[in-house]
Design a protein around this motif. Structure first.
Motif, short mmCIF file in Angstrom:
data_model
loop_
_atom_site.label_atom_id
_atom_site.label_comp_id
_atom_site.label_asym_id
_atom_site.label_seq_id
_atom_site.Cartn_x
_atom_site.Cartn_y
_atom_site.Cartn_z
N ALA A 72 -3.57 -2.43 4.80
CA ALA A 72 -3.61 -0.98 4.59
C ALA A 72 -4.44 -0.61 3.37
O ALA A 72 -5.16 0.40 3.37
N VAL A 73 -4.35 -1.44 2.33
CA VAL A 73 -5.16 -1.20 1.13
C VAL A 73 -6.65 -1.29 1.47
O VAL A 73 -7.44 -0.40 1.13
N LEU A 74 -7.03 -2.36 2.14
CA LEU A 74 -8.44 -2.56 2.48
C LEU A 74 -8.93 -1.48 3.45
O LEU A 74 -10.03 -0.96 3.30
N GLY A 75 -8.10 -1.14 4.43
CA GLY A 75 -8.47 -0.10 5.36
C GLY A 75 -8.63 1.25 4.68
O GLY A 75 -9.56 2.01 4.98
N GLY A 76 -7.73 1.56 3.73
CA GLY A 76 -7.85 2.81 2.99
C GLY A 76 -9.13 2.88 2.18
O GLY A 76 -9.78 3.93 2.10
N MET A 77 -9.53 1.74 1.57
CA MET A 77 -10.77 1.70 0.80
C MET A 77 -11.99 1.87 1.70
O MET A 77 -13.00 2.48 1.30
N LEU A 78 -11.90 1.35 2.93
CA LEU A 78 -13.01 1.50 3.87
C LEU A 78 -13.11 2.94 4.39
O LEU A 78 -14.21 3.41 4.72
N LEU A 79 -11.98 3.63 4.44
CA LEU A 79 -11.98 4.99 4.97
C LEU A 79 -12.36 6.03 3.92
O LEU A 79 -12.98 7.05 4.25
N SER A 80 -11.99 5.79 2.66
CA SER A 80 -12.25 6.78 1.62
C SER A 80 -12.55 6.10 0.30
O SER A 80 -11.69 5.42 -0.27
N SER A 81 -13.76 6.28 -0.20
CA SER A 81 -14.13 5.68 -1.49
C SER A 81 -13.39 6.32 -2.65
O SER A 81 -13.37 5.78 -3.76
N ARG A 82 -12.76 7.47 -2.42
CA ARG A 82 -12.03 8.13 -3.51
C ARG A 82 -10.81 7.34 -3.96
O ARG A 82 -10.32 7.52 -5.08
N VAL A 83 -10.29 6.45 -3.11
CA VAL A 83 -9.11 5.68 -3.50
C VAL A 83 -9.49 4.39 -4.22
O VAL A 83 -8.61 3.68 -4.74
N ILE A 84 -10.78 4.06 -4.27
CA ILE A 84 -11.18 2.76 -4.82
C ILE A 84 -10.89 2.68 -6.32
O ILE A 84 -10.37 1.67 -6.81
N ASP A 85 -11.20 3.74 -7.07
CA ASP A 85 -10.95 3.72 -8.52
C ASP A 85 -9.47 3.50 -8.84
O ASP A 85 -9.13 2.60 -9.62
N PRO A 86 -8.55 4.30 -8.27
CA PRO A 86 -7.14 4.06 -8.60
C PRO A 86 -6.62 2.71 -8.10
O PRO A 86 -5.74 2.12 -8.72
N VAL A 87 -7.16 2.21 -6.99
CA VAL A 87 -6.72 0.91 -6.49
C VAL A 87 -7.17 -0.21 -7.43
O VAL A 87 -6.40 -1.12 -7.75
N THR A 88 -8.43 -0.16 -7.90
CA THR A 88 -8.92 -1.22 -8.80
C THR A 88 -8.19 -1.21 -10.14
O THR A 88 -8.18 -2.22 -10.84
N ALA A 89 -7.60 -0.07 -10.50
CA ALA A 89 -6.79 -0.03 -11.72
C ALA A 89 -5.46 -0.76 -11.54
O ALA A 89 -4.81 -1.13 -12.52
N VAL A 90 -5.07 -0.99 -10.28
CA VAL A 90 -3.79 -1.65 -9.97
C VAL A 90 -3.98 -3.12 -9.61
O VAL A 90 -3.18 -3.97 -10.01
N LEU A 91 -5.06 -3.44 -8.88
CA LEU A 91 -5.19 -4.77 -8.27
C LEU A 91 -6.40 -5.53 -8.77
O LEU A 91 -7.48 -4.96 -8.97
N GLU A 92 -6.21 -6.84 -8.96
CA GLU A 92 -7.30 -7.80 -9.11
C GLU A 92 -7.43 -8.55 -7.78
O GLU A 92 -6.48 -8.61 -6.99
N PRO A 93 -8.60 -9.14 -7.50
CA PRO A 93 -8.76 -9.87 -6.24
C PRO A 93 -7.70 -10.95 -6.02
O PRO A 93 -7.27 -11.20 -4.89
N ALA A 94 -7.26 -11.58 -7.11
CA ALA A 94 -6.29 -12.67 -6.99
C ALA A 94 -4.92 -12.19 -6.54
O ALA A 94 -4.06 -13.01 -6.18
N ALA A 95 -4.69 -10.88 -6.54
CA ALA A 95 -3.38 -10.37 -6.13
C ALA A 95 -3.16 -10.49 -4.63
O ALA A 95 -2.02 -10.45 -4.15
#
Length: 438
Positions: free
Chosen positions: A25-48
């Motif tokens: 769902a996270v990856l799909g949301g990022m593919l659907l809307s670039s507006r969520v990418i900034d807040p998501v990257t503040a939460v997640l590192e790739p290793a998560a």
């Protein structure tokens, strides 16, 4: 109590905590809307991400997003990027990317899904830390107190997302490195400026917020660009300039004027003489190879976007040694309502820049605007526009003042081309010196 020796399932043989649906769902949301990418990257590192293919897709999305001012993020563009890096087949090809879109219940909850992914990653970190401690205890690798202390430290790190076992915190751990610094005569992590008189007073140290204040047209942007070009071009250290005031063309003109020694007005008006062209061509090789000098003039820059750009630089082997933000009050606040208090917004931005410096262990130089009351007189610490928090958060504050024609000049020299740099705050040195710059 269960006896581990008779437990048929070892600690890491059980199903590790993970939520595949949340990751998708996270990856799909990022593919659907670039507006969520900034807040998501503040939460997640790739290793998560528990599933390696999801980590690859996430890193690719972040890479494409951080590379362009107007990134195009969708399954087709990400598939093309994965194909260019040889990662498309390992993640299951384009069909797998297409399955991520219907996996999104609603884009509005993407950050909440990212928090679920992060929480599962922290649980896995706790399990792994506990397993390592148990293995050391079974194999008698150290005495009981040592194993217990290390286990508690690692569990604390797992809970906070840090790795304390890799961090030297005690005085004993730090002492040898501190002696090396004393012997070297300087902090090897600190950066200098291109101005020798300023270097006698301040150093740009990791984790510090250095604020440079000036009135409109007071020279703060030139100061910031000169400082950035010195670190990037003279010291060969990667630098990020995040500019909310000027576009890339204006920044390039100021950089070229400083490096080539050409009149800035000639560059801005695109009216170069033969002499100017000779100077520009002489500096061309140096600037053409300045891949470590990144100018980000993206619209509506936020702290999350600056952080994403820094991570992008790090992923390309050039973690920034310094960030210059031009200027603080123009940064777009995050998560505030339309009727939010402006002083609180600027205070949050100032605190965010300080935390950014501490997180990445680099100096962050924030250029800041004075309010109108500072015009025509020597500025003070209380002259910053919109918020007094700037004064509280900064480790070093430099105020720029252009002397007025009627100001006293005991030396009798012409000061029309000078700017006074006032070191108004300096937590690691003397405050108060006034340094004239030409």
């Amino acid at each position: 109590m269960t006896n581990p020796e008779h437990d048929e399932t070892g600690p890491l043989e059980r199903q590790m905590p993970a939520d595949k649906a949340a990751e998708q769902a996270v990856l799909g949301g990022m593919l659907l809307s670039s507006r969520v990418i900034d807040p998501v990257t503040a939460v997640l590192e790739p290793a998560a991400f528990y599933y390696p293919i999801h980590s690859i897709i996430y890193s690719t999305i972040c890479d494409v997003y951080g590379r362009s001012r107007t990134p195009k993020i969708d399954p087709i563009t990400i598939a093309a990027e994965l194909e260019s890096t040889g990662d498309l087949a390992p993640i299951g090809g384009s069909p797998y990317l297409s399955t991520l879109i219907p996996a999104v219940p609603t884009v509005a909850n993407t950050v909440e899904h990212a928090e679920i992914v992060r929480d599962k990653a922290l649980l896995r970190a706790v399990i792994e830390a506990s397993h390592r401690a148990a293995q050391r205890a079974y194999n008698h690798q150290g005495d009981a107190i040592e194993i217990l202390d290390d286990a508690m430290a690692e569990l604390q790190g797992a809970a906070t997302g840090t790795t304390p076992l890799e961090v030297k915190l005690s005085v004993g751990d730090r002492w040898a490195a501190f002696l090396d610094e004393l012997e070297a005569g300087a902090d090897p992590r600190a950066l200098d400026t291109p101005w020798h008189d300023i270097n006698r007073v301040i150093e740009l140290k990791p984790g510090q917020l250095i604020t440079v204040g000036a009135a409109t047209g007071g020279g703060k942007s030139v100061f910031g660009m000169n400082l950035a070009s010195h670190v990037a071009l003279t010291r060969a250290r990667p630098v990020l300039v995040a500019s909310m005031e000027m576009g890339g063309s204006e920044l390039m003109a100021r950089l070229t004027a400083a490096e080539a020694g050409v009149d800035l007005d000639h560059l801005i008006r695109r009216q170069l003489t033969d002499y100017d062209w000779a100077r520009v061509l002489k500096a061309s090789d140096r600037l053409q190879n300045a891949g470590n000098f990144v100018l980000d003039d993206s619209p509506n820059l936020t702290l999350s976007k600056i952080r994403a750009r820094m991570r992008w630089m790090s992923s390309h082997g050039q973690p920034p040694a310094m960030v210059v933000a031009d200027y603080l009050q123009l940064l777009t606040p995050e998560g505030t309502s339309s009727n939010a208090n402006r002083a609180n917004e600027v205070a949050a931005i100032s605190r965010g820049l300080k935390l950014l410096a501490m997180e990445f262990e680099i100096p962050v130089v924030a250029l800041a605007q004075f309010n109108r009351n500072a015009a025509g007189r020597e500025p003070t610490l209380t002259d910053f526009k919109d918020s007094s928090a700037i004064e509280q958060d900064s480790n070093v504050i430099v105020l720029m003042h252009r002397p007025q024609p009627d100001e006293e000049n005991p030396d009798g020299r012409d000061r029309s081309s000078e700017i006074d740099v006032i070191v108004a705050k300096n937590r690691n040195g003397a405050a108060g010196p006034v340094i004239p710059l030409v």
